[in-house]
Design a protein around this motif. Structure first.
Motif, PDB file in Angstrom:
ATOM      1  N   VAL A 183      -0.029 -12.064   6.168  1.00  0.00           N
ATOM      2  CA  VAL A 183      -0.506 -10.844   5.937  1.00  0.00           C
ATOM      3  C   VAL A 183      -1.984 -10.580   6.613  1.00  0.00           C
ATOM      4  CG1 VAL A 183      -1.367  -9.092   4.423  1.00  0.00           C
ATOM      5  CG2 VAL A 183       0.674 -10.648   3.850  1.00  0.00           C
ATOM      6  N   LEU A 184      -2.420  -9.598   7.445  1.00  0.00           N
ATOM      7  CA  LEU A 184      -3.583  -9.337   7.916  1.00  0.00           C
ATOM      8  C   LEU A 184      -4.439  -8.519   6.955  1.00  0.00           C
ATOM      9  CD1 LEU A 184      -2.577  -8.530  11.722  1.00  0.00           C
ATOM     10  CD2 LEU A 184      -3.125 -10.757  10.548  1.00  0.00           C
ATOM     11  N   LYS A 185      -5.550  -8.943   6.517  1.00  0.00           N
ATOM     12  CA  LYS A 185      -6.138  -8.096   5.679  1.00  0.00           C
ATOM     13  C   LYS A 185      -7.666  -7.919   6.137  1.00  0.00           C
ATOM     14  CE  LYS A 185      -4.097  -9.521   1.334  1.00  0.00           C
ATOM     15  NZ  LYS A 185      -4.240 -10.105  -0.042  1.00  0.00           N
ATOM     16  N   ARG A 186      -8.036  -6.679   5.799  1.00  0.00           N
ATOM     17  CA  ARG A 186      -9.521  -6.436   6.046  1.00  0.00           C
ATOM     18  C   ARG A 186      -9.678  -6.177   7.599  1.00  0.00           C
ATOM     19  NH1 ARG A 186      -9.236  -4.839   0.869  1.00  0.00           N
ATOM     20  NH2 ARG A 186      -9.546  -6.881  -0.390  1.00  0.00           N
ATOM     21  N   VAL A 187      -8.537  -5.700   8.284  1.00  0.00           N
ATOM     22  CA  VAL A 187      -8.890  -5.478   9.719  1.00  0.00           C
ATOM     23  C   VAL A 187      -9.890  -4.282   9.805  1.00  0.00           C
ATOM     24  CG1 VAL A 187      -7.557  -4.527  11.746  1.00  0.00           C
ATOM     25  CG2 VAL A 187      -6.309  -5.938   9.809  1.00  0.00           C
ATOM     26  N   MET A 188     -10.998  -4.731  10.447  1.00  0.00           N
ATOM     27  CA  MET A 188     -12.226  -3.719  10.818  1.00  0.00           C
ATOM     28  C   MET A 188     -12.688  -3.805  12.079  1.00  0.00           C
ATOM     29  SD  MET A 188     -14.707  -5.263   7.820  1.00  0.00           S
ATOM     30  CE  MET A 188     -13.820  -6.059   6.711  1.00  0.00           C
ATOM     31  N   VAL A 189     -13.332  -2.802  12.624  1.00  0.00           N
ATOM     32  CA  VAL A 189     -13.963  -2.558  13.884  1.00  0.00           C
ATOM     33  C   VAL A 189     -15.153  -1.863  13.597  1.00  0.00           C
ATOM     34  CG1 VAL A 189     -14.024  -1.752  16.077  1.00  0.00           C
ATOM     35  CG2 VAL A 189     -12.026  -2.648  15.514  1.00  0.00           C
ATOM     36  N   SER A 190     -16.214  -2.177  14.002  1.00  0.00           N
ATOM     37  CA  SER A 190     -17.563  -1.511  13.804  1.00  0.00           C
ATOM     38  C   SER A 190     -17.394  -0.077  14.187  1.00  0.00           C
ATOM     39  CB  SER A 190     -18.488  -2.190  14.502  1.00  0.00           C
ATOM     40  OG  SER A 190     -19.885  -1.291  14.424  1.00  0.00           O
ATOM     41  N   PRO A 191     -18.012   0.979  13.275  1.00  0.00           N
ATOM     42  CA  PRO A 191     -17.634   2.331  13.673  1.00  0.00           C
ATOM     43  C   PRO A 191     -18.201   2.919  15.084  1.00  0.00           C
ATOM     44  CG  PRO A 191     -18.484   1.983  11.280  1.00  0.00           C
ATOM     45  CD  PRO A 191     -18.469   0.774  12.071  1.00  0.00           C
ATOM     46  N   HIS A 192     -19.471   2.043  15.392  1.00  0.00           N
ATOM     47  CA  HIS A 192     -20.016   2.407  16.847  1.00  0.00           C
ATOM     48  C   HIS A 192     -19.245   1.627  17.889  1.00  0.00           C
ATOM     49  CE1 HIS A 192     -22.066  -1.707  16.657  1.00  0.00           C
ATOM     50  NE2 HIS A 192     -21.996  -1.642  17.949  1.00  0.00           N
ATOM     51  N   ALA A 193     -18.285   0.995  17.680  1.00  0.00           N
ATOM     52  CA  ALA A 193     -17.230   0.485  18.744  1.00  0.00           C
ATOM     53  C   ALA A 193     -15.752   1.065  18.496  1.00  0.00           C
ATOM     54  CB  ALA A 193     -17.162  -1.235  18.522  1.00  0.00           C
ATOM     55  N   GLN A 194     -15.746   2.194  17.732  1.00  0.00           N
ATOM     56  CA  GLN A 194     -14.309   2.670  17.670  1.00  0.00           C
ATOM     57  C   GLN A 194     -14.174   3.372  18.898  1.00  0.00           C
ATOM     58  OE1 GLN A 194     -12.344   3.012  14.971  1.00  0.00           O
ATOM     59  NE2 GLN A 194     -13.511   1.504  13.680  1.00  0.00           N
ATOM     60  N   GLY A 195     -13.025   3.163  19.432  1.00  0.00           N
ATOM     61  CA  GLY A 195     -12.372   3.874  20.605  1.00  0.00           C
ATOM     62  C   GLY A 195     -12.646   2.891  22.056  1.00  0.00           C
ATOM     63  N   SER A 196     -13.316   1.864  21.803  1.00  0.00           N
ATOM     64  CA  SER A 196     -13.768   0.898  22.957  1.00  0.00           C
ATOM     65  C   SER A 196     -12.513   0.095  23.086  1.00  0.00           C
ATOM     66  CB  SER A 196     -14.961   0.088  22.417  1.00  0.00           C
ATOM     67  OG  SER A 196     -14.618  -0.851  21.220  1.00  0.00           O
ATOM     68  N   GLY A 197     -11.445   0.095  22.244  1.00  0.00           N
ATOM     69  CA  GLY A 197     -10.398  -0.956  22.718  1.00  0.00           C
ATOM     70  C   GLY A 197     -10.462  -2.117  21.828  1.00  0.00           C
ATOM     71  N   HIS A 198     -11.480  -2.455  21.028  1.00  0.00           N
ATOM     72  CA  HIS A 198     -11.631  -3.601  20.433  1.00  0.00           C
ATOM     73  C   HIS A 198     -10.795  -3.895  19.473  1.00  0.00           C
ATOM     74  CE1 HIS A 198     -15.218  -4.002  22.474  1.00  0.00           C
ATOM     75  NE2 HIS A 198     -16.256  -3.496  21.447  1.00  0.00           N
ATOM     76  N   GLY A 199     -10.234  -2.803  18.816  1.00  0.00           N
ATOM     77  CA  GLY A 199      -9.157  -2.751  17.792  1.00  0.00           C
ATOM     78  C   GLY A 199      -7.846  -3.408  18.335  1.00  0.00           C
ATOM     79  N   ALA A 200      -7.484  -2.910  19.455  1.00  0.00           N
ATOM     80  CA  ALA A 200      -6.401  -3.221  20.211  1.00  0.00           C
ATOM     81  C   ALA A 200      -6.254  -4.678  20.410  1.00  0.00           C
ATOM     82  CB  ALA A 200      -5.792  -2.302  21.302  1.00  0.00           C
ATOM     83  N   ALA A 201      -7.684  -5.136  21.218  1.00  0.00           N
ATOM     84  CA  ALA A 201      -7.841  -6.605  21.527  1.00  0.00           C
ATOM     85  C   ALA A 201      -7.968  -7.345  20.268  1.00  0.00           C
ATOM     86  CB  ALA A 201      -9.300  -6.520  22.433  1.00  0.00           C
TER      87      ALA A 201
END
Length: 173
Positions: free
Chosen positions: A90-108
């Motif tokens: 299980v993947l838990k607490r998946v997070m990307v910094s709010p200032h980095a949203q939309g940068s592709g960091h989440g998909a990466a």
């Protein structure tokens, strides 16, 4: 420069504090990572401490994303603690910094988690999503499919119940 992903970094006091700070920023920025905004570091620390203990015990894995040394993304790959489910996590607490949203960091981050899952020899990865935020669309774009939904399972406030959406990535395809 791209994000560098690190698996199981040393969980020293500095990194723990940076993780809690990110957790607070993500929650207060509208993220669904176990709390409802507004939240403080003091409120996050007990949950974070339990997550750190799983990593330190060798049961769970931690994947962090660093952008020029700044912690911008993370997730925990958690063991099911039940032998009949050892073939998936299980993947838990998946997070990307709010200032980095939309940068592709989440998909990466999710691609890095998939690589880790494959390296671990897992059959699948599972993530739960709080309904009402559209986050399930992000997970669908990175290959996860909805396999279940528990209506109203998450109460974020009186009269505001959200579905718990179960998403699955088959690593054997």
């Amino acid at each position: 420069m791209g994000v560098e992903f690190v698996v199981d970094p040393e969980l020293d006091d500095d990194l723990k504090a940076r993780i809690v700070a990110l957790w607070v920023d993500v929650t207060n920025g509208g993220g669904a990572v176990g709390f409802v905004a507004p939240v403080t570091g003091a409120e996050v620390w007990p949950t974070a401490t339990a997550a750190f203990a799983g990593v330190e015990a060798g049961l769970d894995r931690l994947l962090i994303g660093l952008d020029d040394g700044e912690l911008v993304a993370l997730l925990f790959v958690t063991d099911n603690r039940f032998g009949l489910k050892d073939h998936w996590r299980v993947l838990k607490r998946v997070m990307v910094s709010p200032h980095a949203q939309g940068s592709g960091h989440g998909a990466a981050l999710m691609r890095a988690a998939e690589r880790l899952g494959r390296q671990m020899g897992l059959a699948a990865l599972h993530v739960t999503v709080r309904g009402g935020k559209g986050t399930e669309n992000f997970y669908a774009r990175v290959g996860y499919r909805e396999v279940g939904r528990i209506p109203g399972a998450i109460r974020v406030a009186p009269g505001d119940d959200r579905d718990d959406i179960l998403m699955w990535l088959d690593l054997q395809q």
